[in-house]
Design an enzyme around this catalytic site. Sequence first.
Site, PDB file in Angstrom:
ATOM      1  N   GLU A 198       0.809  -1.219   0.000  1.00 60.06           N
ATOM      2  CA  GLU A 198       0.000   0.000   0.000  1.00 60.06           C
ATOM      3  C   GLU A 198       0.841   1.267   0.000  1.00 60.06           C
ATOM      4  O   GLU A 198       0.538   2.246  -0.690  1.00 60.06           O
ATOM      5  CB  GLU A 198      -0.954  -0.004   1.198  1.00 60.06           C
ATOM      6  CG  GLU A 198      -2.138  -0.946   1.070  1.00 60.06           C
ATOM      7  CD  GLU A 198      -1.819  -2.400   1.378  1.00 60.06           C
ATOM      8  OE1 GLU A 198      -2.729  -3.240   1.273  1.00 60.06           O
ATOM      9  OE2 GLU A 198      -0.651  -2.697   1.733  1.00 60.06           O
TER      10      GLU A 198
ATOM     11  N   HIS B 235     -11.439  -5.681   9.288  1.00 60.02           N
ATOM     12  CA  HIS B 235     -12.123  -5.424   8.016  1.00 60.02           C
ATOM     13  C   HIS B 235     -13.394  -4.608   8.227  1.00 60.02           C
ATOM     14  O   HIS B 235     -14.268  -4.597   7.362  1.00 60.02           O
ATOM     15  CB  HIS B 235     -12.493  -6.744   7.320  1.00 60.02           C
ATOM     16  CG  HIS B 235     -11.311  -7.576   6.925  1.00 60.02           C
ATOM     17  ND1 HIS B 235     -10.597  -8.322   7.825  1.00 60.02           N
ATOM     18  CD2 HIS B 235     -10.712  -7.763   5.718  1.00 60.02           C
ATOM     19  CE1 HIS B 235      -9.621  -8.957   7.198  1.00 60.02           C
ATOM     20  NE2 HIS B 235      -9.661  -8.631   5.917  1.00 60.02           N
TER      21      HIS B 235
END
Length: 659
Positions: free
Chosen positions: A398, A465
């Site tokens: 990322e 998540h």
Amino acid sequence: MQFTRKGFSDDLLRELYQEIVKPRMIEEKMLILLRQGRVSKWFSGIGQEAIAVGATMALDADEYVMPLHRNLGVFTVRKMPFSKLFLQWQGRKEGFSKGRERSFHFGSNEHHICGMISHLGPQLAIADGIALAHKLRKEDKVSLAFSGDGGTSEGDFHEALNTAAVWGLPVIFLIENNGYGLSTPSNEQFICKQLADKAIGYGMKGITIDGNNLLEVYQAIKEAREYCIKEQKPILVEAMTFRMRGHEEASGTKYVPKELFETWGKKDPVKNFEDFLLQEKVLTPERIAAIRETIQQEIETGLEIGFAAAPVVPDTVEEVADVYQPFTTTSTDLAPLAKSEKKMIQALSDGMRQAMEKHDNLVLMGQDIAEYGGAFKLTEGLVDLFGKSRVRNTPLCESAIVGTALGLSIKGFKSMMEMQFADFVTVGFNQIINNLAKIHYRWGQNADVVIRMPTGGGVGAGPFHSQSNEAWFTHTPGLKVVYPSTPEDAKGLLLASFEDPNPVIFFEHKILYRSISGPVPDDYYTVEIGKARQVQTGEDLSIITYGSGVHWAMDYAAKHPGLSIDILDLRTLLPIDYTAVEASVKRTGKVLLLHEDTLIGGLGGELSAWIAEHCFEYLDAPIVRCASLDTPVPFAIELEQNFLANKRLDEAVAKLTRY
């Protein structure tokens, strides 16, 4: 030290000499000024000049360099006037960053230099983005990023090299191996024999050179440049050198064995090159004296200008204005547009497709976004329409991809990165907070980047998540934070985000992707960033919210028709539409701030403070906040439902209406 001319002309050798002696003379003068207390700090590159000078000389003038704080030679080779450099170092308005940055923490597009940040490693990925821009435009150009030996231990080093290797990017990664990361010796940083050996793990070519031999550096980087362009691959170059001063002057050099200074002192890159040119009769003592006199005059003139410059006079209006690149979004008149019923996921997908059609310089990046269509299938089919060069699967890195996005922006591209889950942004946090958000304020370079963030709970996905982390970014000047709650707003705000040249963090609630639908214009349109949406007006109390909170509020209002509830959907969390907030407070006098994020540190706290400060006279009751529990998001559905703010909405409304 053995110098090999390799057919270099006398004129080139003389130019190389002028370029290497200039940073040495500047540094020697700066050290005198430092001892006199006339400058505040200095990071010395004495002993390492051959690397910065040789590498920059080997590149085309329009090829970007990502230097660090010991690379004065990069700036002088690129013909930055010493007077302006000194104004920069003195923190004067007339420098390169209006007094906002120190030493070499600035960039200049005119000189094709991208300024460093103190975290060092993130600069490597910016080189990836610039090289990707060259590759997409089929330009025979490279980018070059510096790293110290200590910086090779950072995750950003791994991510940048891996991405460049996987994508076949023409990047030169240049390590200055001076044996120490501040005071930590190399044998406590890594155990490989040479740092160039790390290239093997990435399938890259790696070479080690004598970083004190100016001609060897110049030739090696010229050959590396040709290799990168011809093969469309990156290369890792390790330049062996030594730092003859401390990490910075205050740190001293007591930790360095004395014999190292003696050994490396004999390898001085300036003196050895000068002796070689005298031996070759390329220069004479008189010519050397003349070169040095010319440089000395430039230094003295620059110092006069710098010391005569007045300290910065703060201008608050200018300071605030320079955080963002000026840009105004507008809302399209939707009345005449044909609409179709769409789920939010369809609206967002349509928005990306239409943005790609309008902006041929827009690149989409993310894990699994190409053939697979992304974790939530928002990008499904786009690779078939626009190809893998513009719809790019990324490695799991990322930080590197955010940095690549910034590099693309420097070269005039737009980019979108999809965080597979908003939770995963933590491993790209530094790039967002310290590079994307600050770069326009630091030196006027914008970051034309949209980061899409699938967010929120309610789907039984557990603590990694399901987090609502929008408040992390609303605290960061330079970012814009958008969070739509309807399909129509989602598409219009996404298209507006792509048009905005500033970095936008775009939150999309996962549970809303397929659970809600509504009429969405078929054609291209924009919804103004920074403008709230009045969902419904009321007289009894105001619910100010966003995202899933909008639907919780609407459901509650529908179940309690006896209450006249004013519902305001913020839509944009940075900047906030405080005009709409104030109007809602005035209508009801009672305010409930609702969000899915946890209570402590959530956006509700900031809104509550603002309302109390600016709207106190309109309030008929204390402000009430309704948020999720201050715990991680639990996995079990029963626990998650208890966690979410909606569980306490009825209690919060009752508390407010009773007052």
